[in-house]
Every structure is written in structure tokens, then in C-alpha cells.
Design a protein around this motif. Structure first.
Motif, PDB file in Angstrom:
ATOM      1  N   CYS A  11      37.829  37.571  42.112  1.00  0.00           N
ATOM      2  CA  CYS A  11      36.894  36.452  42.224  1.00  0.00           C
ATOM      3  C   CYS A  11      36.371  35.967  40.870  1.00  0.00           C
ATOM      4  N   ASN A  12      36.585  34.665  40.657  1.00  0.00           N
ATOM      5  CA  ASN A  12      36.034  34.013  39.459  1.00  0.00           C
ATOM      6  C   ASN A  12      35.315  32.728  39.871  1.00  0.00           C
ATOM      7  N   LEU A  13      34.815  32.735  41.107  1.00  0.00           N
ATOM      8  CA  LEU A  13      34.209  31.513  41.655  1.00  0.00           C
ATOM      9  C   LEU A  13      32.933  31.087  40.943  1.00  0.00           C
ATOM     10  N   GLU A  17      32.033  35.772  37.108  1.00  0.00           N
ATOM     11  CA  GLU A  17      33.454  36.152  37.009  1.00  0.00           C
ATOM     12  C   GLU A  17      33.617  37.660  37.084  1.00  0.00           C
ATOM     13  N   CYS A  18      33.086  38.257  38.135  1.00  0.00           N
ATOM     14  CA  CYS A  18      33.107  39.721  38.217  1.00  0.00           C
ATOM     15  C   CYS A  18      34.449  40.259  38.719  1.00  0.00           C
ATOM     16  N   ALA A  20      35.865  40.708  41.552  1.00  0.00           N
ATOM     17  CA  ALA A  20      35.949  41.579  42.736  1.00  0.00           C
ATOM     18  C   ALA A  20      37.133  41.149  43.596  1.00  0.00           C
ATOM     19  N   GLY A  28      31.345  41.637  45.400  1.00  0.00           N
ATOM     20  CA  GLY A  28      31.081  41.251  44.021  1.00  0.00           C
ATOM     21  C   GLY A  28      29.620  41.427  43.649  1.00  0.00           C
ATOM     22  N   TYR A  29      29.253  40.913  42.500  1.00  0.00           N
ATOM     23  CA  TYR A  29      27.853  40.943  42.052  1.00  0.00           C
ATOM     24  C   TYR A  29      26.971  40.268  43.111  1.00  0.00           C
ATOM     25  N   CYS A  30      27.551  39.298  43.808  1.00  0.00           N
ATOM     26  CA  CYS A  30      26.812  38.571  44.857  1.00  0.00           C
ATOM     27  C   CYS A  30      26.611  39.423  46.107  1.00  0.00           C
TER      28      CYS A  30
HETATM   29  S1  SF4 Z   1      29.365  37.267  41.871  1.00  0.00           S
HETATM   30 FE1  SF4 Z   1      30.415  36.827  43.805  1.00  0.00          FE
HETATM   31  S2  SF4 Z   1      31.012  34.663  43.611  1.00  0.00           S
HETATM   32 FE2  SF4 Z   1      30.531  35.366  41.541  1.00  0.00          FE
HETATM   33  S3  SF4 Z   1      32.487  36.010  40.689  1.00  0.00           S
HETATM   34 FE3  SF4 Z   1      31.527  37.843  41.581  1.00  0.00          FE
HETATM   35  S4  SF4 Z   1      32.317  37.971  43.670  1.00  0.00           S
HETATM   36 FE4  SF4 Z   1      32.729  35.898  42.896  1.00  0.00          FE
END
Ligand code: SF4
Length: 311
Positions: A11-13, A17-18, A20, A28-30
Motif C-alpha cells: 500500500c502506497n495510497l 507509504e507504509c 502493508a 497498515g499504519y491506518c
Molecule cells: S497508512 Fe494505510 S492507506 Fe496509508 S499507505 Fe499505509 S496502509 Fe496504505
């Protein structure tokens, strides 16, 4: 839509850009993988008047958040998987159900980490008869190329601009790049939404509203945000100055954030409003009366998420 270069696995949405691998269940961080979790989908009266109107905004609260500020006012959903898992199709149905209930718009709250699925759901719902304006209610910490993809999907950006100060952005949100990221994202939003448009009832149909939540002791940061937005966009962008900051008990456990353990004073808030007036800001929203109460934070009880909940 062209999601080229953007992916959810790795995931780099968002700017974190963590990377995951969300499709494999990694969060991810989210705090989210690739399953859509929604904590509440209901008419919501507590947005700006041109968004909530008489009937309420059709707010869909997504679980998780890529910013996760220490003082988060919605931390119940930002920090835990509080919500119910749904499909893209069900999300499209929810939009239509909110339309049937009389919602003024569809209000996507904290949508960033689900942006691809949400865009798909909006397109599906439009084919099924959705006519309402789509409101993207995000943190401002969004990639400009993601925002570009929302052209033709989103009509109104109801976006935070939390910091012009990189030190505060690091301390409270672990995102020292927030000011730069938010500036670029806002620029794309203004390009997409253009000049504000209202219907005959005064409800916004297109446009950008920049929200700034005043934090206790941080008038300078607020003034810097207001000046930046107004000097760059003038009357094209509405500025919403919020005084509803609510200090939560859990912050008191950490001495590092002791300055956040009180409400914003009336004097602080008025000083910021007066600054905006002196600058010449005309298109603005301010809050009146006692808004800093936990009771203004909705129940994240899954209302409206599953179909049987409607029965
Ligand atoms: S924090 Fe969530 S949305 Fe942002 S890059 Fe990581 S997984 Fe993707």
C-alpha cells in the motif's frame, strides 16, 4: 480514473507509504487491511449548515485513519476496528438508503485508506440512481494523485487543514510533512471542485470548505493556516473555524501533551476569528455556544451499516 502507480498491496495510497500487504490481511499504519469497515451510516446534523441543512448530511464513518492524531475526536473508530465489514456493493446500497432518508449529500468521513473502493461504490450507486453531491471529508493528509482521481466522483471537499507548523505536525500526528502534503492536496481539490456553488436552499453542491480545529494554546498555527488559505484562494474556498476541541482523559496520562488537556477558551477562539475578519475573510463558518462536548460525537454503534439494521 487512473490509479496508475497507486496500490493497496503493497500500500502506497497515502503519504505514509507504509507498504502493508493489505490483500493478505496485513494492516497498515491506518490500522486497516483491504476489508471495508464502517462504524455508522446515518443522517448527521453537526456539519456546517450548507452541508447538514434541515435533514442532515448522509454521513458514512469509516473505521481506521492514516493520520491518527493524539487528540483525535473520533478515536473510537480511528484507532480500533470498531465497525462492521461490508462489500463495495453494500456501500453503494448504503448511499442509496441515505438518499431515500432525505440526506442532503453523501458525506465520506475519513475515507482515505478506502478511496479506491469508495470510488467504485460511488460509480455503482450513480448507476443505481444516486443523485446527491458527494462530500470527501478527510484529514488533508492525502496524496495529490489520489485527489486527482476523484474528479467526476467527488463534488465537495470538506477537508481539514490542521497544521502549518511542522513541529506540531510531528508532535501530534507524526507527520512532519503534513503542511506540504496538505497544501498540494488542497490545490488539487480547488482545481476539481472549482468555485463554490449552492442550490436555492443554500446547500453546497460543489466547492471546498477548509476546516481548522483550533487547539488549546495554538492560535499562531491557526492564524498561519487561515492566512495561507485566504491569501492563496481568497473567496473561492470557505474557511470553517472550529472551537469544539474536546480533551479526552487518556491524554492526561501523558505529560508530553499536557497543553492539550483543556478546552479552547472563548478568548482564544475570538482572537482567531478577529484575525480572519481583519484579513478580509468573508466566506467563513464559526461555531457558536457550547460545542466542546463529547455528546456532539456520534455513537459509533453500527447504525445503518447492515441492511437488517433498517428493519
Ligand atoms: S497508512 Fe494505510 S492507506 Fe496509508 S499507505 Fe499505509 S496502509 Fe496504505
Amino acid at each position: 480514473m487512473n490509479w496508475k502507480g497507486l496500490s493497496t498491496s503493497p500500500c502506497n495510497l497515502c503519504p505514509r507509504e507504509c507498504l502493508a500487504d493489505r490483500k493478505s490481511g496485513q494492516r497498515g499504519y491506518c490500522l486497516e487491511d483491504d476489508r471495508i469497515y464502517v462504524a455508522r451510516a446515518a443522517l448527521h446534523m453537526w456539519e456546517e449548515p450548507c452541508i447538514s441543512g434541515e435533514m442532515g448530511s448522509g454521513a458514512v464513518f469509516f473505521s481506521g485513519c492514516n493520520l491518527r492524531c493524539v487528540y483525535c475526536q473520533n478515536y473510537e473508530i480511528a484507532e480500533g476496528r470498531k465497525g462492521k465489514e461490508i462489500s463495495v456493493y453494500r456501500l453503494a446500497e448504503i448511499f442509496l438508503e441515505l438518499q431515500d432518508k432525505g440526506a442532503a449529500n453523501i458525506n465520506l468521513v475519513t475515507p482515505d485508506h478506502y478511496v479506491m473502493e469508495i470510488a467504485e461504490a460511488v460509480l455503482q450507486a450513480k448507476k443505481m440512481g444516486l443523485k446527491l453531491p458527494i462530500v470527501y471529508n478527510g484529514s488533508g493528509y492525502e496524496k495529490e494523485e489520489v485527489i486527482q482521481n476523484l474528479s467526476g466522483i467527488v463534488d465537495i471537499f470538506l477537508t481539514d487543514f490542521k497544521y502549518m507548523d511542522t513541529v506540531l505536525a510531528e508532535k501530534y500526528s507524526k507527520a512532519p510533512d503534513y503542511p506540504l502534503v496538505a497544501e498540494r492536496a488542497l490545490d488539487e481539490m480547488v482545481k476539481i471542485a472549482g468555485e463554490p456553488v449552492f442550490d436555492e436552499m443554500g446547500m453546497m453542491q460543489k466547492g471546498v470548505i477548509v476546516r481548522h480545529l483550533l487547539l488549546p494554546g495554538h492560535k499562531k498555527n491557526a492564524r498561519d493556516v487561515i492566512r495561507y488559505v485566504y491569501e492563496k484562494y481568497g473567496d473561492k474556498v470557505y474557511i470553517s473555524l472550529m472551537n469544539q476541541y474536546t480533551p479526552f482523559e487518556r491524554l492526561k496520562e501523558n505529560q508530553e501533551y499536557r497543553e492539550l488537556c483543556r478546552k479552547v477558551t472563548r478568548r482564544e477562539y475570538e482572537a482567531v476569528i478577529n484575525y480572519a475578519i481583519e484579513l478580509g475573510v468573508k466566506n467563513a463558518f464559526v461555531q457558536e455556544g457550547e460545542t466542546a462536548k463529547e455528546s456532539f460525537i456520534p455513537e459509533f454503534d453500527g447504525e445503518g451499516v447492515f441492511k437488517e439494521d433498517l428493519l
